[in-house]
Design a protein around this motif. Structure first.
Motif, PDB file in Angstrom:
ATOM      1  N   GLU A  15       0.884  -1.207  -0.015  1.00  0.00           N
ATOM      2  CA  GLU A  15       0.040  -0.012  -0.026  1.00  0.00           C
ATOM      3  C   GLU A  15       0.797   1.322   0.009  1.00  0.00           C
ATOM      4  O   GLU A  15       0.513   2.369  -0.669  1.00  0.00           O
ATOM      5  N   LEU A  16       1.966   1.089   0.577  1.00  0.00           N
ATOM      6  CA  LEU A  16       2.989   2.436   0.884  1.00  0.00           C
ATOM      7  C   LEU A  16       3.483   2.642  -0.408  1.00  0.00           C
ATOM      8  O   LEU A  16       4.154   3.903  -0.567  1.00  0.00           O
ATOM      9  N   SER A  17       3.359   1.816  -1.471  1.00  0.00           N
ATOM     10  CA  SER A  17       4.042   2.228  -2.806  1.00  0.00           C
ATOM     11  C   SER A  17       3.108   3.133  -3.652  1.00  0.00           C
ATOM     12  O   SER A  17       3.695   3.779  -4.661  1.00  0.00           O
ATOM     13  N   SER A  18       1.842   3.164  -3.286  1.00  0.00           N
ATOM     14  CA  SER A  18       0.890   4.131  -4.002  1.00  0.00           C
ATOM     15  C   SER A  18       0.325   5.483  -3.048  1.00  0.00           C
ATOM     16  O   SER A  18      -0.350   6.271  -3.635  1.00  0.00           O
ATOM     17  N   ILE A  19       0.223   5.234  -1.814  1.00  0.00           N
ATOM     18  CA  ILE A  19      -0.071   6.185  -0.855  1.00  0.00           C
ATOM     19  C   ILE A  19       1.019   6.510   0.187  1.00  0.00           C
ATOM     20  O   ILE A  19       1.928   5.834   0.428  1.00  0.00           O
ATOM     21  N   GLU A  20       0.899   7.665   0.882  1.00  0.00           N
ATOM     22  CA  GLU A  20       1.912   8.228   1.888  1.00  0.00           C
ATOM     23  C   GLU A  20       1.851   7.364   3.040  1.00  0.00           C
ATOM     24  O   GLU A  20       2.954   7.550   3.943  1.00  0.00           O
ATOM     25  N   SER A  21       0.563   7.045   3.745  1.00  0.00           N
ATOM     26  CA  SER A  21       0.462   6.283   4.912  1.00  0.00           C
ATOM     27  C   SER A  21      -0.751   5.240   4.864  1.00  0.00           C
ATOM     28  O   SER A  21      -1.643   5.263   4.229  1.00  0.00           O
ATOM     29  N   THR A  22      -0.488   4.210   5.792  1.00  0.00           N
ATOM     30  CA  THR A  22      -1.467   3.571   5.927  1.00  0.00           C
ATOM     31  C   THR A  22      -1.712   2.877   7.459  1.00  0.00           C
ATOM     32  O   THR A  22      -0.830   3.136   8.166  1.00  0.00           O
ATOM     33  N   THR A  23      -2.840   2.272   7.780  1.00  0.00           N
ATOM     34  CA  THR A  23      -3.147   2.141   9.014  1.00  0.00           C
ATOM     35  C   THR A  23      -3.118   0.482   9.237  1.00  0.00           C
ATOM     36  O   THR A  23      -3.999  -0.149   8.352  1.00  0.00           O
ATOM     37  N   VAL A  24      -2.386  -0.112  10.155  1.00  0.00           N
ATOM     38  CA  VAL A  24      -2.301  -1.534  10.320  1.00  0.00           C
ATOM     39  C   VAL A  24      -3.647  -1.794  11.705  1.00  0.00           C
ATOM     40  O   VAL A  24      -3.031  -1.147  12.678  1.00  0.00           O
ATOM     41  N   ASN A  25      -4.304  -2.387  11.333  1.00  0.00           N
ATOM     42  CA  ASN A  25      -5.391  -2.738  12.295  1.00  0.00           C
ATOM     43  C   ASN A  25      -5.627  -4.221  12.532  1.00  0.00           C
ATOM     44  O   ASN A  25      -6.375  -4.864  11.774  1.00  0.00           O
ATOM     45  N   LEU A  26      -5.106  -4.472  13.719  1.00  0.00           N
ATOM     46  CA  LEU A  26      -5.436  -5.997  13.867  1.00  0.00           C
ATOM     47  C   LEU A  26      -6.189  -6.273  15.139  1.00  0.00           C
ATOM     48  O   LEU A  26      -5.345  -6.300  16.346  1.00  0.00           O
ATOM     49  N   PRO A  27      -7.306  -6.256  15.212  1.00  0.00           N
ATOM     50  CA  PRO A  27      -8.119  -6.657  16.703  1.00  0.00           C
ATOM     51  C   PRO A  27      -7.956  -7.863  17.019  1.00  0.00           C
ATOM     52  O   PRO A  27      -7.563  -8.993  16.472  1.00  0.00           O
ATOM     53  N   PHE A  28      -7.950  -8.050  18.346  1.00  0.00           N
ATOM     54  CA  PHE A  28      -7.855  -9.290  19.174  1.00  0.00           C
ATOM     55  C   PHE A  28      -6.545  -9.948  18.832  1.00  0.00           C
ATOM     56  O   PHE A  28      -6.397 -10.991  18.726  1.00  0.00           O
ATOM     57  N   LEU A  29      -5.374  -9.183  18.747  1.00  0.00           N
ATOM     58  CA  LEU A  29      -4.214  -9.734  18.464  1.00  0.00           C
ATOM     59  C   LEU A  29      -3.585 -10.582  19.552  1.00  0.00           C
ATOM     60  O   LEU A  29      -2.856 -11.580  19.425  1.00  0.00           O
ATOM     61  N   ALA A  30      -3.583 -10.169  20.629  1.00  0.00           N
ATOM     62  CA  ALA A  30      -3.435 -10.679  21.930  1.00  0.00           C
ATOM     63  C   ALA A  30      -4.259 -10.699  23.092  1.00  0.00           C
ATOM     64  O   ALA A  30      -5.117 -10.047  23.191  1.00  0.00           O
ATOM     65  N   GLN A  31      -3.875 -11.228  24.177  1.00  0.00           N
ATOM     66  CA  GLN A  31      -4.603 -11.392  25.361  1.00  0.00           C
ATOM     67  C   GLN A  31      -3.669 -10.708  26.701  1.00  0.00           C
ATOM     68  O   GLN A  31      -2.677 -11.361  26.951  1.00  0.00           O
ATOM     69  N   GLY A  32      -4.318  -9.773  27.116  1.00  0.00           N
ATOM     70  CA  GLY A  32      -3.351  -9.131  28.204  1.00  0.00           C
ATOM     71  C   GLY A  32      -4.222  -9.244  29.650  1.00  0.00           C
ATOM     72  O   GLY A  32      -5.371 -10.288  29.621  1.00  0.00           O
ATOM     73  N   SER A  33      -3.907  -8.628  30.788  1.00  0.00           N
ATOM     74  CA  SER A  33      -4.372  -9.237  32.053  1.00  0.00           C
ATOM     75  C   SER A  33      -5.635  -8.523  32.192  1.00  0.00           C
ATOM     76  O   SER A  33      -6.567  -8.980  32.914  1.00  0.00           O
ATOM     77  N   THR A  34      -5.938  -7.653  31.263  1.00  0.00           N
ATOM     78  CA  THR A  34      -7.249  -6.828  31.405  1.00  0.00           C
ATOM     79  C   THR A  34      -8.383  -7.303  30.281  1.00  0.00           C
ATOM     80  O   THR A  34      -9.491  -6.663  30.272  1.00  0.00           O
ATOM     81  N   GLY A  35      -7.665  -8.104  29.533  1.00  0.00           N
ATOM     82  CA  GLY A  35      -8.914  -8.576  28.545  1.00  0.00           C
ATOM     83  C   GLY A  35      -8.126  -8.606  26.953  1.00  0.00           C
ATOM     84  O   GLY A  35      -6.928  -8.470  27.170  1.00  0.00           O
TER      85      GLY A  35
END
Length: 591
Positions: free
Chosen positions: A243-263
């Motif tokens: 994506e960065l080959s055609s636009i200046e910025s992109t958002t990496v969005n990965l929900p529920f990637l890991a489990q922490g002590s609070t959720g």
């Protein structure tokens, strides 16, 4: 009916093409895609998945999914799974088999013949491993050709007059640069250089580390320790890079990637092109050395290039394109598809080799492809010197012979030590083969004539033979399955050759001077033994004195000799040569 296909077996993606209607056409796979991910996976029920379907389930099945296998070709790497250990050849064969099946579905009949491409800097073992993978996949591999050469072949058919082009090939796992001359039906490689451990995977890994480090700072969790999470980040990194080959910025969005002590923990990170270029600047810069090396070996300046061709998906990165412009002063060509041109060139070569010539519109009606060997090939001779038989960038196929002799009296066998690399001393190069020639007729040192022949075929596979011209006894080996030079060792060999050039030359000079002096000393002493009684007292005394002086200087080890020592030995040898000239001539005339 026979059809020959061309296959680009890539690190990240692979592609298959054939010639029809006078043009090389890419064949879409069963999923409708023009390239196939080089990914193999095994379901829990043992089902084999290849390509897109394998890549889609990688995050949920990371331990049973294998990618970038090409980087392991020609090594002893194994993928352990259940009760089996798969070689890189076997996994690559699964990819090749899918490409073959997709091509067969397209043409409607069985396909056996293929041309497969490899990085120009693949060594003998890697090339042989690629041929083996093809054989495992049920293919008759007509030829292994270099990827940049295939790209130039695809370009050359459609682009007019004679010219010199540079192919800058930055793929998923390897980087090659070749300087190629395109003439009337002739594609000739002038020089090649590269880095077999530089490619899009390395750019992806920088983004992976950037994202994982940011997540660790924010949440205190290192997601690289979780294979499933790590694979999700890897997939997101590859997408962000594109994506960065055609636009200046992109958002990496990965929900529920890991489990922490609070959720559950989520990743949401903005990645800019500027940040990406900063973290990969050194990777782009690593392509500079091979570019300069290839131009230097070809004997041309960048200004003499008619065109620069970009090959491989990683050349879509804007910073890479800018670097190419800076290095060559030229705007890269956009006339070929960087993802497809290698397979198309392989298809063209396959069509030529099979004799089909399916309407190919070439100016001369024939295509002659002249490739080169990437590294020099030598044998070890007296004093530990690596004596070159075939220089790097020699056009293939190649056959070179050189006559040697024995170093000791009455030898009945000699060991042929085959080397690969650019250093002048044998110990600094890579051993790729050893064998003995036996049955040599007993004779004084220097008498037997041993002819050593190096024969490299069009696939880059080397055969070495040695023949005693006196007895016609012969022994040979094919360098296909012994230990080979790794890609890192190849790169290091060339860097070392440049870094240590002066020291290497001094060591080589020491051995050459010593060898000449030792040979003269042997001849002088032999002459004294043969005709000493015929010489007057003063002549014999002079010869003995000069011989003693040479013998004393030879006592110093060659690696410890400096310029003064070499000059002294040269002077002593010259004195012995003069004082013993009459005796040696007399002895020679009486033989």
């Amino acid at each position: 009916m026979t059809t020959t296909i061309g296959i680009d077996l890539g690190t990240t993606n692979s592609c298959v093409a054939l010639v029809e209607g006078g043009r090389a056409s890419v064949i879409a796979n069963a999923e409708g895609e023009r390239t196939t991910p080089s990914v193999v996976a095994f379901g829990k029920d043992g089902q084999r998945l290849v390509g897109t379907v394998a890549m889609r389930q990688a995050a949920t099945n990371p331990h049973r999914t294998f990618a970038s296998v090409k980087r392991h070709m020609g090594t002893d790497w194994r993928a352990a799974l259940d009760d089996k250990r798969y070689t890189a050849q076997e996994l690559s064969a699964m990819i090749l088999r899918k490409l073959r099946q997709d091509a067969e579905a397209y043409v409607g009949h069985d396909i056996v013949d293929a041309v497969i491409t490899v990085p120009a800097y693949f060594n003998d073992m890697q090339r042989q491993a690629t041929k083996d993978a093809g054989r495992i996949a049920g293919l008759n591999v007509l030829r292994i050709i270099n990827e940049p050469t295939a790209a130039a072949l695809a370009y050359g058919l459609d682009n007019g007059g004679a010219q010199k082009v540079m192919v800058y090939d930055l793929g998923g796992g390897t980087f090659d640069v070749s300087v190629i001359e395109i003439g009337d039906g002739v594609i000739e490689v002038l020089a090649t250089a590269g880095d077999n451990h530089l490619g899009g995977d390395d750019f992806d890994e920088r983004i992976v580390d950037y994202l994982a480090d940011g997540f660790l700072r924010e949440h205190g969790v290192d997601v690289r320790r979780d294979p499933a999470a790590h694979e999700r980040i890897r997939e997101a990194a590859a997408t962000a890079k594109k994506e960065l080959s055609s636009i200046e910025s992109t958002t990496v969005n990965l929900p529920f990637l890991a489990q922490g002590s609070t959720g559950p923990l989520h990743m949401e990170t903005v990645l800019t092109r500027s940040a990406f270029e900063n973290m990969t600047r050194d990777l782009v810069e690593r392509t500079t050395g091979p570019v300069h090396q290839a131009l230097s070996d070809a004997g041309i300046a960048a200004s003499e290039l008619g065109q620069v061709l970009l090959v491989g998906g990683s050349t879509r990165i804007p910073a890479v394109q800018a670097h190419v412009r800076s290095l060559t002063g030229k705007e890269p060509s956009s006339s070929i598809n960087p993802d497809e041109c290698v397979a198309q060139g392989a298809a063209i070569q396959g069509d030529t080799l099979s004799g089909a010539k399916a309407g190919l519109a070439t100016r001369g009606g024939e295509i002659l492809l002249l490739d080169v060997t990437p590294l020099s090939l030598s044998i070890e001779t007296i004093g530990g010197v690596a004596t070159r038989i075939i220089e790097r960038n020699t056009t293939l196929p190649a056959r070179h012979s050189q006559v040697f002799t024995t170093a000791a009296a009455f030898q009945t066998k000699v060991e042929v030590h085959v080397l690969q690399g650019e250093r002048p001393m044998a110990a600094d190069n890579k051993t790729i083969g050893n064998f003995q020639l036996k049955g040599i007729k007993r004779a004084p040192a220097g008498t037997p004539q041993i002819e050593v022949t190096f024969d490299i075929d069009a696939n880059g596979i080397l055969k070495v033979s040695a023949k005693d011209l006196g007895t016609n006894n012969e022994q040979s080996i094919t360098i296909t399955d012994s230990e080979r030079m790794s890609d890192d060792e190849i790169e290091q060999a060339i860097r070392d050759a440049e870094t240590y050039a002066a020291a290497d030359e001094a060591r080589r000079d020491s051995f050459v001077v010593r060898e000449d002096a030792q040979r003269l000393l042997n001849d002088a002493e032999s002459a004294l033994n043969s005709v000493g009684k015929q010489l007057d007292k003063e002549e014999k005394k002079a010869i003995k004195a000069d011989a003693a002086a040479v013998r004393k200087l030879l006592a110093k080890k060659p690696e410890k000799m400096d310029d003064a020592d070499r000059n002294a030995l040269k002077a002593a040898a010259e004195a012995l040569e003069q004082s013993s000239a009459h005796a040696r001539k007399t002895a020679s005339s009486q033989k």
